[in-house]
Scaffold this motif. Structure first.
Motif, PDB file in Angstrom:
ATOM      1  N   ARG A  83       0.977  -1.090   0.094  1.00 46.38           N
ATOM      2  CA  ARG A  83       0.040   0.052  -0.042  1.00 46.38           C
ATOM      3  C   ARG A  83       0.807   1.138  -0.194  1.00 46.38           C
ATOM      4  NH1 ARG A  83      -3.974   2.284   4.896  1.00 46.38           N
ATOM      5  NH2 ARG A  83      -5.082   3.640   3.768  1.00 46.38           N
ATOM      6  N   GLY A  84       2.201   1.316   0.799  1.00 51.45           N
ATOM      7  CA  GLY A  84       3.072   2.169   0.775  1.00 51.45           C
ATOM      8  C   GLY A  84       4.090   2.116   1.598  1.00 51.45           C
ATOM      9  N   LEU A 109      -8.298  -9.395   0.838  1.00 48.92           N
ATOM     10  CA  LEU A 109      -7.334  -8.442   0.403  1.00 48.92           C
ATOM     11  C   LEU A 109      -6.544  -8.040   1.485  1.00 48.92           C
ATOM     12  CD1 LEU A 109      -6.388  -6.866  -2.097  1.00 48.92           C
ATOM     13  CD2 LEU A 109      -7.970  -5.091  -1.605  1.00 48.92           C
ATOM     14  N   ILE A 110      -5.191  -7.906   1.419  1.00 48.20           N
ATOM     15  CA  ILE A 110      -4.503  -7.520   2.598  1.00 48.20           C
ATOM     16  C   ILE A 110      -3.399  -6.510   2.298  1.00 48.20           C
ATOM     17  CG2 ILE A 110      -2.782  -8.525   4.392  1.00 48.20           C
ATOM     18  CD1 ILE A 110      -3.805 -11.125   3.783  1.00 48.20           C
ATOM     19  N   GLU A 111      -3.444  -5.386   2.820  1.00 48.87           N
ATOM     20  CA  GLU A 111      -2.586  -4.204   2.606  1.00 48.87           C
ATOM     21  C   GLU A 111      -1.318  -4.492   3.510  1.00 48.87           C
ATOM     22  OE1 GLU A 111      -1.953  -1.486   4.491  1.00 48.87           O
ATOM     23  OE2 GLU A 111      -3.551  -1.429   6.295  1.00 48.87           O
ATOM     24  N   VAL A 112      -0.187  -3.972   2.680  1.00 51.32           N
ATOM     25  CA  VAL A 112       1.096  -4.243   3.686  1.00 51.32           C
ATOM     26  C   VAL A 112       1.987  -2.972   3.686  1.00 51.32           C
ATOM     27  CG1 VAL A 112       3.291  -5.549   3.459  1.00 51.32           C
ATOM     28  CG2 VAL A 112       1.198  -6.834   3.149  1.00 51.32           C
ATOM     29  N   ASN A 113       2.639  -2.600   4.644  1.00 45.46           N
ATOM     30  CA  ASN A 113       3.519  -1.516   4.947  1.00 45.46           C
ATOM     31  C   ASN A 113       4.947  -1.900   4.348  1.00 45.46           C
ATOM     32  OD1 ASN A 113       5.568   0.309   5.966  1.00 45.46           O
ATOM     33  ND2 ASN A 113       3.991   1.248   7.008  1.00 45.46           N
ATOM     34  N   HIS A 114       5.318  -1.306   3.120  1.00 41.96           N
ATOM     35  CA  HIS A 114       6.543  -1.734   2.546  1.00 41.96           C
ATOM     36  C   HIS A 114       7.643  -1.990   3.678  1.00 41.96           C
ATOM     37  CE1 HIS A 114       9.599  -1.954  -0.876  1.00 41.96           C
ATOM     38  NE2 HIS A 114      10.109  -1.278   0.069  1.00 41.96           N
ATOM     39  N   ILE A 332      -9.677   0.543  -0.141  1.00 40.56           N
ATOM     40  CA  ILE A 332      -8.448   1.158   0.165  1.00 40.56           C
ATOM     41  C   ILE A 332      -7.760   1.699  -0.664  1.00 40.56           C
ATOM     42  CG2 ILE A 332      -7.546  -1.195  -0.746  1.00 40.56           C
ATOM     43  CD1 ILE A 332      -6.485   0.186   2.670  1.00 40.56           C
ATOM     44  N   ALA A 333      -7.039   2.652  -0.283  1.00 42.71           N
ATOM     45  CA  ALA A 333      -6.211   3.572  -1.166  1.00 42.71           C
ATOM     46  C   ALA A 333      -4.662   3.507  -0.950  1.00 42.71           C
ATOM     47  CB  ALA A 333      -6.621   5.152  -1.369  1.00 42.71           C
ATOM     48  N   ALA A 334      -3.909   4.048  -1.985  1.00 48.82           N
ATOM     49  CA  ALA A 334      -2.306   3.734  -1.971  1.00 48.82           C
ATOM     50  C   ALA A 334      -2.071   5.101  -1.039  1.00 48.82           C
ATOM     51  CB  ALA A 334      -1.819   3.804  -3.411  1.00 48.82           C
ATOM     52  N   ARG A 335      -0.989   5.054  -0.060  1.00 46.30           N
ATOM     53  CA  ARG A 335      -0.398   5.847   0.508  1.00 46.30           C
ATOM     54  C   ARG A 335       1.121   6.243   0.095  1.00 46.30           C
ATOM     55  NH1 ARG A 335      -2.064   5.395   6.644  1.00 46.30           N
ATOM     56  NH2 ARG A 335      -0.852   7.230   6.917  1.00 46.30           N
TER      57      ARG A 335
END
Length: 342
Positions: A83-84, A109-114, A332-335
């Motif tokens: 996600r960012g 769907l799973i968002e991940v902090n890089h 969900i949106a990209a950051r």
């Protein structure tokens, strides 16, 4: 950890590498990376070109990852994506693709902090790696970030110190550019440094309180040093490239190690891990190996393929979140900016 086989498709597109991986629980079955060569001619990543290249690469990369893992997309348990933080255009490509595929397959769907992924890459199941116990300290070093993080648990992290200006990877690349080396210059500085004298040319270390970092002053001092020397000797850089690189790298590593030693003393933690693209640098890897004896630390150094941007590390975070049902929805949106712990 569950014994059931859960297949996670992971997508990473935060900067200029398009990557897809398939994990079965904690084991990486495939980890495909498409590197964008176009940026070399510009001396750095061009965001617009990066996002266009992601659009071209993402479908074949995902297809290849599934094929290498010998998995049909209908077997997937969930899709994890970066996600960012990162370049917004690049992130949007990966985010949009992940959302669309998860919707089509009707799976979570799973968002991940890089940056969290760089740290948690240590928990990938691999014979050549071992996972640190909690709590541990993580030094995350890349082209965009330089941080010391106290890791209490998988998703309980505290940033103890970070750069006040430039990241360490940027310091390497810009120093290389000053020496006329092509982009990306960091690995070339490392290569030349192995042949040079690290004490040939002393550079000043910035005085920054606490565990924070600063690299802008060092870059300026390198610039003025090279200008002064080349004024009287036009071949100075060419004739001394190994020693200059060794001296620059030595100074950068001293800055990193000084802060890491301070963090270890203040927290009493002796389990130290590194992550991020600069963790591939041979000098920092050697310094951490040496610290096992000199500092009494237990150090954790990831395999090269899990240092640079890759979807394998996104997948392990995806799996850990999958176990805790930490799913997101289609809103969900990209950051572009996405701090650890937020």
């Amino acid at each position: 950890m569950t014994t059931k086989k859960n297949y996670i498709l992971a997508i990473e597109s935060s900067c200029d590498d398009t990557s897809a991986a398939v994990l079965c629980n904690t084991k990486v079955l495939s980890n495909v990376v498409a590197t964008q060569e176009i940026h070399k001619q510009y001396g750095g990543v061009v965001p617009e070109l990066a996002s266009r290249a992601h659009q071209q690469n993402i479908v074949p990369v995902v297809h290849q990852a599934l094929a290498k893992a010998n998995i049909d997309k209908k077997q997937l348990s969930a899709i994890a994506f970066t996600r960012g933080p990162g370049l917004m255009g690049s992130l949007l490509v990966g985010t949009s693709f992940a959302k669309s595929l998860a919707l089509a397959l009707d799976i979570p769907l799973i968002e991940v902090n890089h940056m969290e992924a760089h740290i948690l890459a240590h928990f990938i199941e691999d014979e050549e790696m071992s996972a640190p116990p909690f709590p541990f300290l993580a030094l995350t070093i890349s082209g965009g970030h330089t941080q010391i993080v106290k890791v209490n648990h998988y998703f309980d992290m505290e940033v103890l110190g970070e750069t006040l200006d430039d990241a360490v990877g940027e310091a390497f690349d810009k120093s290389a550019k000053l020496m006329g080396l092509p982009y990306p210059g960091g690995p070339l500085v490392d290569k030349h440094a192995r042949q040079g004298n690290p004490e040939a040319f002393p550079f000043p270390k910035p005085k920054v309180e606490g565990m924070n970092f600063s690299f802008s002053g060092l870059k300026t001092s390198i610039l003025y040093f090279l200008k002064k020397r080349t004024k009287t000797d036009s071949d100075f850089i060419k004739n001394n490239i190994d020693d200059i690189c060794a001296s620059v790298q030595h100074t950068i590593l001293e800055i990193l190690m000084d802060k890491l030693i301070l963090a270890a003393k203040e927290t009493g933690i002796k389990h130290i891990a590194i992550g991020g693209g600069v963790a591939a640098n041979s000098g920092i890897r050697q310094r951490l190996q040496d610290a096992r004896e000199t500092m009494g630390w237990t150090t954790y150094i990831p395999k090269f393929q899990y240092c640079t941007d890759n979807a394998g590390m996104i997948g392990i975070v995806g799996y850990l979140k999958f176990l805790e049902n930490q799913f997101t929805d289609q809103s969900i949106a990209a950051r572009a900016r996405y701090a650890i712990g937020t």
